[in-house]
Design an enzyme around this catalytic site. Structure first.
Site, PDB file in Angstrom:
ATOM      1  N   ASN A   1      26.089  33.147  42.006  1.00  0.00           N
ATOM      2  CA  ASN A   1      24.910  33.971  42.274  1.00  0.00           C
ATOM      3  C   ASN A   1      25.224  35.452  42.450  1.00  0.00           C
ATOM      4  O   ASN A   1      24.468  36.313  41.981  1.00  0.00           O
ATOM      5  CB  ASN A   1      24.206  33.456  43.532  1.00  0.00           C
TER       6      ASN A   1
ATOM      7  N   TYR B   1      31.414  36.797  50.847  1.00  0.00           N
ATOM      8  CA  TYR B   1      30.124  37.437  50.606  1.00  0.00           C
ATOM      9  C   TYR B   1      30.296  38.952  50.566  1.00  0.00           C
ATOM     10  O   TYR B   1      29.791  39.633  49.659  1.00  0.00           O
ATOM     11  CB  TYR B   1      29.147  37.031  51.708  1.00  0.00           C
TER      12      TYR B   1
END
Length: 272
Positions: A98, A159
């Protein structure tokens, strides 16, 4: 921005100005929902999402599929890229799919479609180790810590790594293809828009903050909080700042606990 008199002249000549068309990826999420509420009167919005958004021109597709998302970019003047796995402790397969592949595809699709601007939702976690290093005294007024856009990237998670990657990718597309890119290291955007609410401090949003007290977590939300209105105005300022080709800005609201600098956002964009 056009003056009122300029608008009147254009209308009199039959050339009424059209609103800029902005594609919002991840428009169904927390930030995307707030932006649609705050920017719909100033821009023609359309969406790229996993599921269609009722009442909004939208394409449902996976950002990791470049061919599938390409039609959404046609006719867009600018893109606000929000779509991502947003949890700090997101596992690597989801980060890769993603946030890494998806972010590349968004920049590439924007380039191919002739989009001129991309506002990229980065994160304070791209430099999160500055925060971890300064614990436990960071979350007090006058801590003496102020992190600006010139510091080296210091991700606190995979992240955070993905967000630093997106900033580097944005720099490449800006300099290689003359794309206007604005990377926003966004802080805490809360659904209830209230950093003092008890439900926001029940657990830390990163495993690195597991040992912090509820008091410190409450102060952290104040320090990193970005109100819905402030974030909408920051993105609006980016969309209007066509003279800026690339910039990194912190998306936090001004408050006594803040440890991220807002100086260049005010200087470059007129936002504070």
């Amino acid at each position: 921005m056009l003056s009122v008199s300029s608008v009147k002249i254009l209308i009199a000549e039959g050339r009424a100005p059209t609103m800029k068309t902005v594609l919002v990826t991840g428009a169904e999420g927390n930030i995307g929902t707030r932006l649609r509420q705050n920017l719909s009167s100033s821009y023609t919005l359309k969406a790229l999402t996993r599921e269609p958004v009722p009442g909004l021109e939208s394409l449902a597709a996976d950002v990791a599929d470049l061919a599938a998302i390409a039609p959404a970019f046609e006719g867009a003047d600018a893109v606000v890229h929000l779509a991502a796995s947003a949890e700090v402790d997101t596992p690597w397969p989801d980060v890769l799919h993603n946030n890494i592949e998806g972010t590349y595809n968004v920049f590439e699709a924007a380039r191919r479609a002739g989009v001129r601007q991309v506002v990229y939702a980065s994160s304070n976690h791209a430099v999160g180790m500055f925060e971890v290093e300064a614990l436990p005294g960071l979350f007090t007024c006058g801590s003496g810590v102020m992190v600006d856009q010139r510091v080296p990237v210091r991700p606190d998670s995979l992240y955070g790594v993905s967000k630093a990657y997106g900033e580097a990718l944005g720099r490449y597309f800006s300099e290689r293809y003359d794309l206007g890119v604005y990377c926003l290291r966004i802080g805490s955007v809360l659904q209830n828009d209230d950093p003092t609410a008890s439900e926001n401090v029940q657990r830390p949003n990163s495993s690195l903050l597991n040992d912090t007290s509820e008091t410190d977590r409450r102060r952290r939300y104040a320090a990193t909080w970005c109100s819905h209105a402030d974030l909408a105005r920051l993105i609006d300022a980016c969309l209007r700042a066509e003279q800026v080709r690339f910039g990194i800005y912190y998306g936090v609201s001004d408050n006594p606990y803040r440890f991220f600098s807002l100086d260049n956002a005010k200087a470059d964009l007129g936002w504070w």
